[in-house]
Scaffold this active site. Structure first.
Site, PDB file in Angstrom:
ATOM      1  N   MET A  80       0.871  -1.183   0.000  1.00  0.00           N
ATOM      2  CA  MET A  80       0.000   0.000   0.000  1.00  0.00           C
ATOM      3  C   MET A  80       0.903   1.226   0.000  1.00  0.00           C
ATOM      4  O   MET A  80       1.528   1.542   1.015  1.00  0.00           O
ATOM      5  CB  MET A  80      -0.896   0.007   1.242  1.00  0.00           C
ATOM      6  CG  MET A  80      -1.821  -1.183   1.352  1.00  0.00           C
ATOM      7  SD  MET A  80      -2.810  -1.146   2.878  1.00  0.00           S
ATOM      8  CE  MET A  80      -1.579  -1.500   4.125  1.00  0.00           C
ATOM      9  N   ASN A 125      -4.456   0.814   5.848  1.00  0.00           N
ATOM     10  CA  ASN A 125      -3.678   1.015   7.071  1.00  0.00           C
ATOM     11  C   ASN A 125      -4.237   2.220   7.812  1.00  0.00           C
ATOM     12  O   ASN A 125      -4.605   3.223   7.193  1.00  0.00           O
ATOM     13  CB  ASN A 125      -2.200   1.239   6.731  1.00  0.00           C
ATOM     14  CG  ASN A 125      -1.350   1.490   7.962  1.00  0.00           C
ATOM     15  OD1 ASN A 125      -1.196   2.621   8.407  1.00  0.00           O
ATOM     16  ND2 ASN A 125      -0.779   0.434   8.507  1.00  0.00           N
TER      17      ASN A 125
END
Length: 724
Positions: A393, A416
């Site tokens: 990510m 996240n």
């Protein structure tokens, strides 16, 4: 109680009754004996006096109950100092407390923070190497960020806020969170959004009917996602994602060919037209990403993962992504900064000659020698380290393998929730050579980080779906929530990650074993044990709270400077630790040294097994355009050793004299070594600023980060690759 002169601090901790300290704001924190020693060390450098003061303080502390007010401990300090006729130290102690309070008041004062911005404080305006502070939208974001930081500190537990200000820990992206309940980075569910359609603003967007429309929609999604979170976003398996839309192009061209082209040439015609469409679509995506500005005034931090597709269309998409990057941007063919490209190597697919996609690997090698990207994912190693295969990510934050209630593996659409980083070198300096004390301080800091991470989770859960429709209601985060549903549905049970970061393992080992410890197995094992300790804490927290805590090798762009600067003020200039004016990122080999790529990767490969929530390895090279086989040799060797590998090569170019290679780092910036040119208009200088590329000619870096890159440039070495 035994004398403190004979009893180590780590053992003394267990001899005292005190277990908890009650702070002035009502918060309860564990008592740690080492803090007494640190304060005394701050007050005087006289060893005998230190011992005497410490002895008297602990004698008084021994009589206290399990729960003690912080004011009681402060009073004991002052009483002991007065009884020992150390009035000057009493004044020094009180002045320190006043300075600490003054720093706190400044930090939570928006006017003070805004003055730093308006006075062009270097640490403020150059905090991010990919944000140009001269642009109005960026300055607006920086202005809002100064206010956000001030107010955000007052929202979190005060022990966390003050630890952040002191430099014990770093609460990342304080300009956005906790003032807003934003998430950090994510793997966008492009597949679901393109297939089902989505809404942005007033437009109901239907599924695309060509690859050109698909990439145009991707760029719009990227811009909106980047404006709704503060971290990077990624497209996973992009070649496989876009192939169905290129297939639509192919079918259209085949239908046209059947009307206008002789039968023997129809297939050739349709394929040729489709290849052109694919190239144009990927070129358009690259230009669109590099011309986008999100609401915070910067190009979205975007990553494109690819390399596993095997059909002819998927292969063409892979080749187009690489060829577009090789060709460069504009008339001068400059290196594109975004998106970050990540190519996947897989045994049996593209790793060795004879594999069906080996030709695309060759193109990826060429691209990396000319444009630094793509970085490389090793398919089998990523599964081993993280539990499933997926792109990171943003630059390096990895999701762990996760399945939904139906047993289906899910990667895209996950995210996240934020990062808190521990200043490990400070702990080593505070321990003063005592490893038992180091572990005790580390326990204290991890508990503090845990409190900060739990606060991040709590704050993210307070968001409403309508706060970020693109994320929660229109598919970027996978499941589409209704406006009254809790966003926690997308976070809990390990679906999201929240990250415990760290920095400076090199400096930690240097404090205990000296600056040349890389080949000292005891020192190396000690640093691995530190990362394992953090990992084990995260496992316990996940069992306790139901959220996935991960260890994250922080991409500490400005933090390399910020932490070190704070420790210079606290400890002075210590050779090989603070004196160089920056700390080393995570587990990386000391950038001042010149190992071969093989030596560097062999040294670093033990850490990601415990830091699988975020990691990357880099190797440094001179100009490799004439020797791509050398780079391929490193990739091949690395396949079974590391999961994620980046190339830092010499790709600077001077359009004035034609020089191609590595620009010279000087006090005034980077300059062409052949003609002395430093004009950004006629130079293309690209350096790795942590996970992403950046152009330091246009957007200066913070001092420490610049120094780290200078060290890298001066110490690049191919070693064994000279025969590659």
């Amino acid at each position: 109680m035994e004398s403190v002169t004979t009893l180590p601090l780590a053992q003394l901790q267990n001899k005292l009754n005190i277990k908890t300290v009650l702070k002035a704001d009502g918060e309860k924190v564990p008592f740690y004996a080492y803090k007494i020693s640190l304060v005394v060390s701050f007050l005087t450098t006289d060893a005998d006096l230190r011992q005497e003061i410490t002895e008297h303080i602990f004698q008084k502390l021994a009589a206290l109950p399990q729960v003690v007010k912080s004011s009681t401990i402060r009073q004991i300090f002052q009483t002991v100092l007065l009884n020992l006729h150390q009035e000057d130290l009493v004044q020094k102690y009180n002045n320190y407390r006043k300075q600490d309070e003054a720093q706190w008041q400044q930090a939570i004062d928006p006017q003070f923070k805004l003055k730093q911005l308006f006075n062009h404080n270097d640490a403020v305006v150059h905090e991010n190497a990919n944000k140009d502070s001269n642009i109005f939208s960026t300055r607006r974001d920086l202005t809002a960020g100064m206010v956000g930081k001030s107010l955000g500190l007052t929202q979190m537990p005060q022990t966390v806020a003050k630890a952040h200000l002191r430099g014990d820990i770093h609460f990342h992206d304080l300009d956005y969170s906790p003032l807003t309940a934003m998430t950090n980075c994510c793997l966008i569910d492009f597949k679901g959004m393109l297939a089902k359609g989505f809404k942005i603003g007033n437009a109901e967007v239907e599924p695309p009917k060509s690859i050109q429309t698909a990439t145009a929609q991707m760029s719009q999604i990227i811009a909106n996602v980047a404006s709704s979170q503060y971290g990077g976003c990624s497209a996973d398996r992009t070649d496989e994602l876009l192939a169905p839309y290129a297939q639509i192009n192919y079918q259209k061209h085949l239908a046209d060919a059947q009307k206008w082209v002789v039968p023997a040439k129809q297939e050739e015609f349709a394929r040729a037209k489709t290849k052109k469409d694919i190239y144009d679509a990927m070129q358009a995506l690259e230009y669109e990403v590099n011309t986008l500005f999100s609401s915070n005034g910067q190009t979205p931090f975007t990553t494109v993962g690819f390399g596993l597709g095997t059909s002819w269309i998927e292969r063409e998409i892979q080749k187009a992504i690489l060829q577009v990057r090789i060709n460069g941007l504009g008339k001068q063919h400059r290196t594109a900064i975004f998106p970050k490209l990540i190519f996947t190597l897989k045994r049996g697919l593209n790793l060795k000659p004879g594999d069906p996609n080996y030709d695309i690997k060759q193109l990826a090698v060429e691209c990396a020698t000319k444009r630094m990207y793509p970085d490389i994912l090793m398919y089998d190693k990523i599964i081993e380290l993280t539990g499933s295969f997926k792109a990171p990510m943003g630059c390096r934050s990895f999701l762990q393998g996760w399945k939904d209630e139906n047993g289906n593996e899910v990667n895209s659409g996950r995210m996240n929730l934020g990062v808190v980083t521990i200043n490990l070198p400070r702990i080593a300096l505070e321990a003063q050579g005592d490893q038992e004390v180091f572990w005790q301080i580390l326990e204290d800091r991890t508990l503090l980080a845990k409190k900060a991470l739990l606060f991040r989770i709590k704050r993210c859960k307070q968001a409403k779906p309508q706060n970020a429709p693109i994320l929660y209601q229109n598919g970027a985060f996978g499941k589409r929530l209704k406006k009254d549903e809790a966003v926690d549905e997308l976070f809990k049970n390990g679906r999201a990650t929240v990250s415990l970061g760290y920095i400076g393992l090199y400096e930690v080992a240097t404090a205990f074993y000296g600056p040349k410890w890389e080949h000292n197995q005891t020192a190396h094992d000690f640093t691995v044990e530190i990362v394992k300790y953090l990992h084990d804490k995260c496992v316990l927290w996940e069992k306790e709270f139901g959220y996935h805590f991960s260890v994250y090798s922080t991409p500490a762009e400005s933090l390399t400077d910020t932490f070190c600067e704070a420790d210079i003020a606290k400890f002075g200039r210590i050779p090989d630790i603070t004196a160089k004016e920056y700390y080393t990122n995570s587990f990386h080999y000391d950038v001042r040294k010149n190992p071969t790529p093989f030596e560097k990767l062999a040294f670093e490969e033990d850490y990601p097994q415990y830091a699988s929530g975020g990691f990357i390895h880099y190797c440094e090279y001179p100009n490799l355009k004439q020797n791509p086989a050398a780079l391929e040799a490193v990739w091949d060797w690395a396949y079974d050793h590391v999961g994620y590998l980046g190339t830092n090569a010499s790709i600077d170019h001077c359009y004035k004299c034609g020089f191609d290679g590595e620009f010279k780092p000087t006090a005034k910036g980077f300059e062409c070594p052949q003609c002395g040119n430093r004009d950004p208009k006629t130079c293309d200088v690209v350096k790795r600023t942590c996970g992403y590329l950046g152009n330091p000619m246009i957007r200066p870096m913070v001092h420490g980060r610049h120094q780290e890159i200078v060290s890298r440039v001066k110490n690049m070495k191919l070693g064994a690759l000279n025969n590659g």
